[in-house]
Design a protein around this motif. Structure first.
Motif, mmCIF file in Angstrom:
data_model
loop_
_atom_site.group_PDB
_atom_site.id
_atom_site.type_symbol
_atom_site.label_atom_id
_atom_site.label_comp_id
_atom_site.label_asym_id
_atom_site.label_seq_id
_atom_site.Cartn_x
_atom_site.Cartn_y
_atom_site.Cartn_z
ATOM 1 N N GLY A 85 -9.715 7.867 32.264
ATOM 2 C CA GLY A 85 -9.793 8.106 33.383
ATOM 3 C C GLY A 85 -7.898 7.418 33.858
ATOM 4 N N LYS A 86 -7.533 7.065 35.684
ATOM 5 C CA LYS A 86 -6.686 6.603 35.775
ATOM 6 C C LYS A 86 -6.624 6.066 36.814
ATOM 7 N N LEU A 87 -5.969 4.990 37.262
ATOM 8 C CA LEU A 87 -6.580 3.683 38.750
ATOM 9 C C LEU A 87 -5.066 3.646 39.499
ATOM 10 N N ILE A 88 -5.134 3.877 40.631
ATOM 11 C CA ILE A 88 -3.527 3.905 41.347
ATOM 12 C C ILE A 88 -4.105 2.879 42.394
ATOM 13 N N ALA A 89 -3.601 2.773 43.104
ATOM 14 C CA ALA A 89 -3.743 1.212 43.181
ATOM 15 C C ALA A 89 -2.449 1.112 45.406
ATOM 16 N N VAL A 90 -2.419 1.504 46.157
ATOM 17 C CA VAL A 90 -1.467 0.528 46.949
ATOM 18 C C VAL A 90 -1.787 -0.792 47.403
ATOM 19 N N GLU A 91 -0.442 -1.577 47.645
ATOM 20 C CA GLU A 91 -0.641 -2.339 47.963
ATOM 21 C C GLU A 91 0.298 -2.700 49.306
ATOM 22 N N GLY A 92 0.413 -3.431 50.197
ATOM 23 C CA GLY A 92 1.172 -3.773 51.057
ATOM 24 C C GLY A 92 0.916 -4.156 52.246
ATOM 25 N N LEU A 93 1.942 -4.651 53.283
ATOM 26 C CA LEU A 93 1.352 -5.597 54.501
ATOM 27 C C LEU A 93 0.062 -4.585 55.443
ATOM 28 N N ASP A 94 -0.931 -5.233 56.569
ATOM 29 C CA ASP A 94 -1.166 -4.605 57.656
ATOM 30 C C ASP A 94 -0.215 -3.122 58.648
ATOM 31 N N GLY A 95 0.101 -2.384 58.169
ATOM 32 C CA GLY A 95 1.196 -1.203 59.015
ATOM 33 C C GLY A 95 2.222 -1.518 58.733
ATOM 34 N N SER A 96 2.111 -1.224 57.170
ATOM 35 C CA SER A 96 2.571 -0.925 55.999
ATOM 36 C C SER A 96 2.701 0.858 55.635
ATOM 37 N N GLY A 97 1.390 1.075 56.126
ATOM 38 C CA GLY A 97 0.944 2.743 56.610
ATOM 39 C C GLY A 97 1.327 3.045 55.335
ATOM 40 N N LYS A 98 0.207 2.002 54.075
ATOM 41 C CA LYS A 98 0.284 2.084 52.798
ATOM 42 C C LYS A 98 -1.522 3.242 52.692
ATOM 43 N N SER A 99 -2.287 2.991 53.628
ATOM 44 C CA SER A 99 -3.100 3.871 54.089
ATOM 45 C C SER A 99 -3.590 5.168 54.135
#
Lengths: 258, 258
Positions: A22-36
């Motif tokens: 498989g492949k693992l893709i992660a998003v990171e950033g401050l709350d409010g960065s819009g990553k979700s």
């Protein structure tokens, strides 16, 4: 600490990352960065293409979540304990979902990965090498998107609605100030500093999170397509239900160029 | 994993053990080794001498205990998660009780310390270096008594009453066998092996736990007296209540030679 010469064969936590297709893709950033928002759009995009995709969020293990609510309510947790509560939550999701699904050939999307622990725990003064050690059984993501916004932008996005901030969310446990909003600013400032440092040592793909949502998403999709052979994660064609057809309609444009 | 060059001053988890004026005494050993009885007798002995003494048990953090009951009931926890649940429990007791009381000059008695995690987690196939890392913020005990019994003796003591064994207690999560008693034997056998290895690398004081309870206790008290200047942990004299006088009567013999 030395624990003896011999080392048993270790089946659950190999030092070398386990083999997985498989492949693992992660998003990171401050709350409010819009990553979700961005990872949600990635998920819908991949689903619309019949990809084997699985989405998981930080701090969402049903077992541990319910379990730690009480502990958090007590407001007496110290930083190491608080760190280990999140590490336990992560381990539960990792052992029961993330790793098995990577082995089953899924694209696993993580809204926050262990970098979030590095940033938040370190903002609480916890030893960073220790935290890295606690998570060192977990595979490194194939792609980690860091959604960078200036601290003030993220604070404005979060605080302008005057939300009710949780005790730990605001960092009130650290005793910097009694004002939750002020405490949140201090805490996020420290988290931001660690993230910025991590961009220098970790394999982060930095996305300018002040751009339009659509522009960011196009960039993210382009990067994913350039690095992952998406076709190999596609489920075999199956007759569609009307609902699927409807769902796919939104994404026709992107489907074309796979 | 490298997390950047600079390292912030770390207030909660210094690499060097924190300064403290108390003493940490731990007991370790298999279930059925009699260690709990021995540490209980030590506690009463020290209390009878007006020592500042605090007793704490493995897996007894009220916050985490309540919290993890549900998770354990679900029977789906994998070894790393299971390990971290106990690490969280330990951290909570360590940060809120053990360390503060050591700093306040108490003799802290621990019925099981991190060696229990090393033994049980490793018996579950978890990487031992990783486990040691998870606990490496915690101070080493000043004295660790290891109550050694042959495996068969401890198994007999525990199993002769045909007790109801918990799922994880019996190691049923490992899938070695479906029979809880057989599984418990296998699990304890592995734990025993690790304990025996730890005696070679850790500073264990090995006590022959097949001797009479009274004999063991005399040996333990003698060792404590020879290594710890007990007088300095004594509370100032205060007028006794009748209850105290009664309580102390049992221990008159030991009081004489302090």
């Amino acid at each position: 600490m030395t624990l003896g010469q011999e080392k048993e064969k270790d089946e659950t936590m190999p030092k070398n990352p386990p083999e997985y297709s498989g492949k693992l893709i992660a998003v990171e950033g401050l709350d409010g960065s819009g990553k979700s928002t961005q990872i949600y759009l990635v998920k819908r995009w991949l689903q619309s293409k019949r990809m084997k995709v699985f989405f998981t969020e930080w701090n969402s293990s049903t077992l541990v979540k319910e379990a730690t609510k009480r502990a958090k309510q007590a407001h007496t947790l110290k930083p190491t304990t608080f760190s280990l509560i999140h590490a336990t939550d992560f381990a539960d999701r990792y052992e029961r979902q993330i790793l098995p699904l990577l082995r089953a050939g899924f694209i696993v999307l993580c809204d926050r990965y262990y970098f979030t622990a590095f940033a938040r725990d370190r903002a609480r003064g916890v030893d960073q090498e220790w935290v890295a050690g606690v998570y060192d059984y977990a595979v490194k993501p194939d792609m980690t998107f860091y959604f960078r916004v200036p601290l003030e932008t993220s604070l404005h996005r979060i605080l302008s609605g005057r939300p009710e901030l949780g005790y730990f969310e605001a960092g009130l446990d650290m005793g910097w100030t009694l004002n939750p909003y002020e405490s949140f600013r201090i805490f996020q400032g420290k988290v931001f500093e660690v993230y910025e440092e991590l961009t220098e040592t970790q394999d982060f793909i930095v996305i300018d999170a002040e751009r339009e949502i659509r522009e960011q998403q196009q960039q993210v999709r382009q990067l994913i397509k350039s690095r992952i052979d998406l076709k190999s994660y596609q489920l075999p064609y199956m007759p569609r239900l009307p609902h699927d057809l409807l769902f796919e309609a939104d994404y026709k444009d992107e489907s074309a160029d796979l």
